[in-house]
Design a protein around this motif. Structure first.
Motif, short mmCIF file in Angstrom:
data_model
loop_
_atom_site.label_atom_id
_atom_site.label_comp_id
_atom_site.label_asym_id
_atom_site.label_seq_id
_atom_site.Cartn_x
_atom_site.Cartn_y
_atom_site.Cartn_z
N VAL A 1 28.48 45.01 31.31
CA VAL A 1 27.32 44.12 31.04
C VAL A 1 26.42 44.52 32.25
N VAL A 2 26.94 44.40 33.64
CA VAL A 2 25.91 44.53 34.79
C VAL A 2 25.07 45.85 34.40
N ALA A 3 25.52 46.96 33.98
CA ALA A 3 24.82 48.27 33.62
C ALA A 3 23.79 48.05 32.34
N ASN A 4 23.99 47.09 31.73
CA ASN A 4 23.25 47.20 30.42
C ASN A 4 22.26 46.00 30.42
N PRO A 5 21.06 46.31 30.47
CA PRO A 5 19.98 45.17 30.37
C PRO A 5 20.24 44.03 29.17
N GLU A 6 20.59 44.87 27.96
CA GLU A 6 20.46 43.97 26.74
C GLU A 6 21.67 43.04 26.81
N LEU A 7 22.95 43.47 27.36
CA LEU A 7 24.19 42.67 27.52
C LEU A 7 23.78 41.45 28.48
N ARG A 8 22.97 41.86 29.45
CA ARG A 8 22.74 40.96 30.72
C ARG A 8 21.84 39.66 29.96
N ASP B 1 44.04 54.36 28.39
CA ASP B 1 42.84 55.43 28.75
C ASP B 1 41.69 55.14 28.33
N THR B 2 41.22 53.91 27.45
CA THR B 2 40.03 53.37 27.09
C THR B 2 39.65 52.21 27.66
N TYR B 3 40.34 51.86 28.74
CA TYR B 3 40.16 50.64 29.52
C TYR B 3 38.64 50.61 30.08
N GLN B 4 38.14 49.43 30.22
CA GLN B 4 36.78 49.25 30.90
C GLN B 4 36.60 48.18 31.57
N ASP B 5 36.14 47.86 32.56
CA ASP B 5 35.62 46.69 33.34
C ASP B 5 34.44 46.02 32.41
N GLU B 6 34.70 45.04 31.67
CA GLU B 6 33.87 44.34 30.98
C GLU B 6 32.59 43.79 31.80
N TRP B 7 32.93 43.42 32.87
CA TRP B 7 31.56 42.84 33.64
C TRP B 7 30.63 44.20 34.28
N GLU C 1 27.47 41.92 39.75
CA GLU C 1 26.76 43.07 40.28
C GLU C 1 27.19 43.34 41.82
N GLU C 2 27.05 42.03 42.52
CA GLU C 2 27.26 42.12 44.06
C GLU C 2 28.82 42.43 44.18
N LEU C 3 29.71 41.52 43.46
CA LEU C 3 31.14 41.82 43.43
C LEU C 3 31.44 43.35 43.52
N GLY C 4 30.88 43.86 42.12
CA GLY C 4 31.15 45.30 41.98
C GLY C 4 30.72 46.28 42.85
N LYS C 5 29.66 46.11 43.59
CA LYS C 5 29.23 46.95 44.69
C LYS C 5 30.33 46.88 45.80
N ALA C 6 31.09 45.63 46.02
CA ALA C 6 31.88 45.51 47.01
C ALA C 6 33.36 45.85 46.64
N GLY C 7 33.22 46.41 45.44
CA GLY C 7 34.78 47.07 45.19
C GLY C 7 35.70 46.14 44.24
N PHE C 8 35.14 44.90 43.70
CA PHE C 8 35.88 44.00 42.81
C PHE C 8 35.77 44.47 41.61
N GLU C 9 36.88 43.98 40.79
CA GLU C 9 37.18 44.44 39.46
C GLU C 9 37.44 43.20 38.78
N SER C 10 36.81 42.83 37.49
CA SER C 10 36.97 41.73 36.96
C SER C 10 38.51 41.68 36.32
#
Length: 245
Positions: free
Chosen positions: A195-202, A186-192, A16-25
């Motif tokens: 996870v960060v955005a989904n409480p159930e996955l966390r 086109d359907t790529y997603q940053d998996e982390w 979550e912290e890395l994402g806010k800084a612009g990092f991608e998994s």
């Protein structure tokens, strides 16, 4: 950036912290593309004839997250001196005065194998088109956990047949292969980020479902170069769990 020694339960907070800084998994352990290697290219090297760094970034962003039968490696060299070692990768590019030579089916590791030249003097668009076809044909036909080099070697007809399929369109499937790859892109997603955005996955990263704030503390650590890492298990023995007998 590698994250060694992080506790599993802390990973969502870290990302979550890395994402806010612009990092991608990235995909250091998945059956997917690793970081694309490049030399400094024409930007910084007097021998460079193409901007290999820029093209490597384009290649990595196109194929990042694409799942395959095994891991995939790629590289872009800015001249014939081949500092990025593109000919030892699953697919690679070597710059020429007018474009890129495209190589496929290389491999390092236990049994190194030299990549094979697929086409010469390609534009970036043509090189990407050929790799789209190559990777989708590999994904569709290779066995599980089979790298591109043994797959190409065991393919009926070998490299000559592969070239007929993805360059000459012998089977009439090149357009389909390109569309399938574009769908994956086109359907790529940053998996982390997901996870960060989904409480159930966390919650899946908690050590204890009935006590989410507690952490498993039975791991023994040692110090190496002023960094801590988990201690290795004694040979033939189970590690100390930290749980009283």
């Amino acid at each position: 950036v590698d994250l060694f020694g992080a506790h599993r339960q802390d990973l969502p907070d870290i990302w979550e912290e890395l994402g806010k800084a612009g990092f991608e998994s990235g995909h250091g352990y998945a059956k997917a593309l690793r970081t694309v290697k490049s030399c400094v290219g024409s930007t910084w090297c007097r021998y460079g004839v193409q901007d290999s760094v820029d093209f490597a970034v384009k290649v990595e962003h196109r194929y990042k997250g694409v799942r395959a039968p095994h891991k995939m490696k790629s590289a872009v060299s800015g001249c014939i001196r081949e500092c990025a070692e593109a000919q030892s990768k699953d697919f690679g590019f070597i710059a020429t005065e007018t474009g890129y030579n495209v190589f496929v089916g290389g491999n390092g590791g236990i049994k190194p194998e030299h990549a094979v030249l697929l086409e010469t003097d390609c534009s970036e668009e043509r090189a990407i088109q050929l790799v789209d076809r190559f990777l989708m044909f590999y994904i569709r036909t290779a066995d599980r956990l089979q790298r591109t080099a043994p797959w190409m070697r065991e393919l009926p007809g070998g490299f000559d047949y592969l070239k007929e399929v993805i360059v000459d369109d012998k089977l009439g499937i090149c357009e389909t292969l390109e569309k399938e790859m574009q769908f994956l892109v086109d359907t790529y997603q940053d998996e982390w980020a997901t996870v960060v955005a989904n409480p159930e996955l966390r919650k899946r990263f908690n050590d204890f479902n009935n006590d989410p704030d507690s952490k498993e503390d039975g791991i023994q650590f040692v110090s190496v170069r002023e960094q801590k890492r988990p201690a290795k298990w004694p040979k033939g023995k189970m590690p100390n769990s930290g749980i009283p007998e």
